[in-house]
Design a protein around this motif. Sequence first.
Motif, PDB file in Angstrom:
ATOM      1  N   PHE A 186       0.849  -1.191   0.000  1.00  0.00           N
ATOM      2  CA  PHE A 186       0.000   0.000   0.000  1.00  0.00           C
ATOM      3  C   PHE A 186       0.885   1.241   0.000  1.00  0.00           C
ATOM      4  N   LYS A 187       0.426   2.283  -0.679  1.00  0.00           N
ATOM      5  CA  LYS A 187       1.190   3.524  -0.739  1.00  0.00           C
ATOM      6  C   LYS A 187       0.924   4.420   0.459  1.00  0.00           C
ATOM      7  N   ARG A 188      -0.233   4.274   1.028  1.00  0.00           N
ATOM      8  CA  ARG A 188      -0.596   5.149   2.155  1.00  0.00           C
ATOM      9  C   ARG A 188      -1.564   4.406   3.076  1.00  0.00           C
ATOM     10  N   TYR A 189      -1.589   4.844   4.329  1.00  0.00           N
ATOM     11  CA  TYR A 189      -2.449   4.211   5.343  1.00  0.00           C
ATOM     12  C   TYR A 189      -3.379   5.269   5.933  1.00  0.00           C
ATOM     13  N   LEU A 190      -4.657   4.942   5.973  1.00  0.00           N
ATOM     14  CA  LEU A 190      -5.659   5.792   6.603  1.00  0.00           C
ATOM     15  C   LEU A 190      -6.157   5.059   7.848  1.00  0.00           C
ATOM     16  N   VAL A 191      -5.822   5.594   9.016  1.00  0.00           N
ATOM     17  CA  VAL A 191      -6.147   4.941  10.286  1.00  0.00           C
ATOM     18  C   VAL A 191      -7.181   5.784  11.020  1.00  0.00           C
ATOM     19  N   THR A 192      -8.275   5.150  11.409  1.00  0.00           N
ATOM     20  CA  THR A 192      -9.308   5.855  12.170  1.00  0.00           C
ATOM     21  C   THR A 192      -9.446   5.210  13.546  1.00  0.00           C
ATOM     22  N   ALA A 193      -9.826   6.018  14.512  1.00  0.00           N
ATOM     23  CA  ALA A 193     -10.194   5.527  15.843  1.00  0.00           C
ATOM     24  C   ALA A 193     -11.625   5.959  16.107  1.00  0.00           C
ATOM     25  N   ALA A 194     -12.398   5.092  16.736  1.00  0.00           N
ATOM     26  CA  ALA A 194     -13.828   5.327  16.939  1.00  0.00           C
ATOM     27  C   ALA A 194     -14.085   6.708  17.520  1.00  0.00           C
ATOM     28  N   LEU A 195     -15.121   7.380  16.994  1.00  0.00           N
ATOM     29  CA  LEU A 195     -15.461   8.712  17.476  1.00  0.00           C
ATOM     30  C   LEU A 195     -16.126   8.601  18.853  1.00  0.00           C
ATOM     31  N   PRO A 196     -15.526   9.152  19.899  1.00  0.00           N
ATOM     32  CA  PRO A 196     -16.151   9.064  21.228  1.00  0.00           C
ATOM     33  C   PRO A 196     -17.351  10.002  21.330  1.00  0.00           C
ATOM     34  N   TYR A 197     -18.386   9.545  22.037  1.00  0.00           N
ATOM     35  CA  TYR A 197     -19.535  10.409  22.312  1.00  0.00           C
ATOM     36  C   TYR A 197     -19.092  11.601  23.159  1.00  0.00           C
ATOM     37  N   ALA A 198     -19.546  12.775  22.782  1.00  0.00           N
ATOM     38  CA  ALA A 198     -19.198  13.987  23.534  1.00  0.00           C
ATOM     39  C   ALA A 198     -20.219  14.229  24.640  1.00  0.00           C
ATOM     40  N   ASN A 199     -20.448  13.212  25.470  1.00  0.00           N
ATOM     41  CA  ASN A 199     -21.378  13.377  26.588  1.00  0.00           C
ATOM     42  C   ASN A 199     -20.736  13.030  27.924  1.00  0.00           C
ATOM     43  N   GLY A 200     -19.402  12.897  27.918  1.00  0.00           N
ATOM     44  CA  GLY A 200     -18.699  12.600  29.157  1.00  0.00           C
ATOM     45  C   GLY A 200     -17.209  12.506  28.896  1.00  0.00           C
ATOM     46  N   PRO A 201     -16.403  12.439  29.948  1.00  0.00           N
ATOM     47  CA  PRO A 201     -14.948  12.338  29.774  1.00  0.00           C
ATOM     48  C   PRO A 201     -14.555  10.959  29.237  1.00  0.00           C
ATOM     49  N   VAL A 202     -13.282  10.802  28.897  1.00  0.00           N
ATOM     50  CA  VAL A 202     -12.770   9.491  28.491  1.00  0.00           C
ATOM     51  C   VAL A 202     -12.113   8.821  29.687  1.00  0.00           C
TER      52      VAL A 202
END
Length: 699
Positions: free
Chosen positions: A4-20
């Motif tokens: 592969f020439k490039r990598y697209l990495v995503t991490a799950a979008l956290p709900y903005a209703n509380g801290p992590v």
Amino acid sequence: MPEFKRYLVTAALPYANGPVHIGHLAGCYLPADIYVRYLRARKIPVQFICGTDEHGVPITIKALQENTSPQAIVDRYHQLIRDSFAAMDISFDIFSRTSKPIHHETAAAFFKKLYDEGYFEEKETEQFYDEEKQTFLADRYIVGTCPVCGYEKAYGDQCEKCGSSLSPDELINPRSALSDTIPVKRKTKHWYMPLQRFEPWLRQWILEEHREWKANVYGQCKSWLDHGLQSRAMTRDSHWGVKVPLPNAEGKVLYVWFDAPIGYISATRELLPDSWQQWWQQEDTRLIHFIGKDNIVFHCIIFPAMLKAHGGYILPDNVPANEFLNIEGQKVSTSRNWAVWVHEYIRDFPTEQRGQDVLRYVLCANMPETKDNDFTWKDFQDRNNNELVAILGNFVNRTLVLMHKLCKGKVPPFHEHLKDERDEQLYVNLQQAKQKIEQNLEQFHFRDALTEVMNVAREGNKYLQDKAPWLLARDEAAQQANQQLIDNTIFMCLQLTANLAIFLNPFLPATARKICYLLKVVDRMLEWENAGSLKLLSVGYSLRAPELLFRKIEDAEIEKQIQKLQSGGQQPQPNISASPQPQKESSSSAKPIINFEDFDKIDLRVGTIIAAEKVQKADKLLQLTVDLGNEQRTIVSGIAQHYAPEQIIGQQVVVVANLAPRKLKGITSQGMILMAEDQQGKLHFIAPSAIISPGGKVS
């Protein structure tokens, strides 16, 4: 690595209703960051995409609970989540928001294309409706008993105890989360995506072409496909979210699990407005989704079906989902505050002391890659003291101390004619370690990769102990005679230290930077191609004085964390408080046992405080006006030293409604509110976990 020439990495979008909390970190953000840092060290083009999911029903529920707007909720938590990730050195290329105009535009256009090409079924169905609140109820606004595990607080879309995906019709005894009333069915129109049309393609794509996926991911997908896919609504009745871009769709928004994964695309558009297409629409890009196991179906079945229907987009090549991280033997519970919050952790273990790396190390060493794992504060302390301090920190510190003591603070030369089998073996072990670390990282085995890194430090300690250069320099004459042997040992240990910085960088980036500082080398040394070399440090180069990489964590610090967790995590025991001076009782002063008939005489009702003021000439009393549904009561309560009147307007309480009236400071108190007292003597309201209509009976 694949071609592969490039990598697209995503991490799950956290709900903005509380801290992590640390479970979020261990689930997807830390493994994603380790992988991305490794790719960057390999000089592989990569973009790391994330942001907050700001349209979920939990956000509107939070806003209702706090009597504020959804926008105020997401503004608050977006910043807190963003700052928490930054403190933990999670190195996103962009951390966006689904409330941004670019996302609304992207998601709406995506939906419209699928609509124009006939991928949606328009259906008029009966859905649950809250007559008291006069609103249709999204799945998460409906709670009831899970038909799979019997959990009594399951949501209409998922049981958070057993993880089963549900529909509101499957719930036993469903009720509205807004009013706690029994909802009725009313007709409403929505647009459904017929997932069954994609079932043959999904079976081929997942079950035949992606057998390499993790067993938990592959197995869950197979289970869904074997049970048969059904049409799923892609819109909801709400005024908070991406509006459905069709005429006559007033009050309709895109289903959050339709619009949220599109957030990966809109964030990439925001980051790379002129080149985002090559990351999403060229086959030589590898797309990898890092998620928790509760998001598997959305990222492996629904989102790929959406991408396939739209056309022109690449599909995820891998979805390395982790299991859950428990805390001290119990599942994380935000409602009970049974969690280790990242922003609080950083306050207690600051980044100036590389506290983020201690947590990154412990979470990675115990990462729930194949099964649920458990975080304990004792294990946290043991891994810090016995591994980071005693193995890694010890080796680096001893090497630098001996270099200053025996080699005048400079990198000594290596004398080839004195090379022995132990030197050769150290080099061979280093090459093997590099290969094992690479293989584990590329297969998403982060825990095993970290073990191999620590084995390099263990090997360094063993080598140093075997060579014992301090014995060769037991006096001035001995040192002079043995200097070349001493040089060789210190040279090898210094080069090994530099290699450790490269290996550690994906896992403990702050520590890697600190080692570079001590070795007086630039961060470019951390590029992966340098790993395995014994020429990373120039001979004759002066290095800085040694500094400890990690400090020992004391028992008192751990006890403090355990007490904090337990005080927040334990369900408070009721302490009935209506007298001006609530008395603190010891655990041994239990009251006499009563019969059920005695308890059944008590009428407990949910009330809402609608007015509060201080009682004159009484420092501890507040006069409350409490709405009990069909009436309003005046109740005098001894909580003035714990709450200001303006703090508690709108607070729901549990009231002893059939208590005989009693005069306090000339005011007739018509009931008693239940309170709980924590270990510090602070009083807390006993209140329902969901908003209940005033007058609701407590049983």
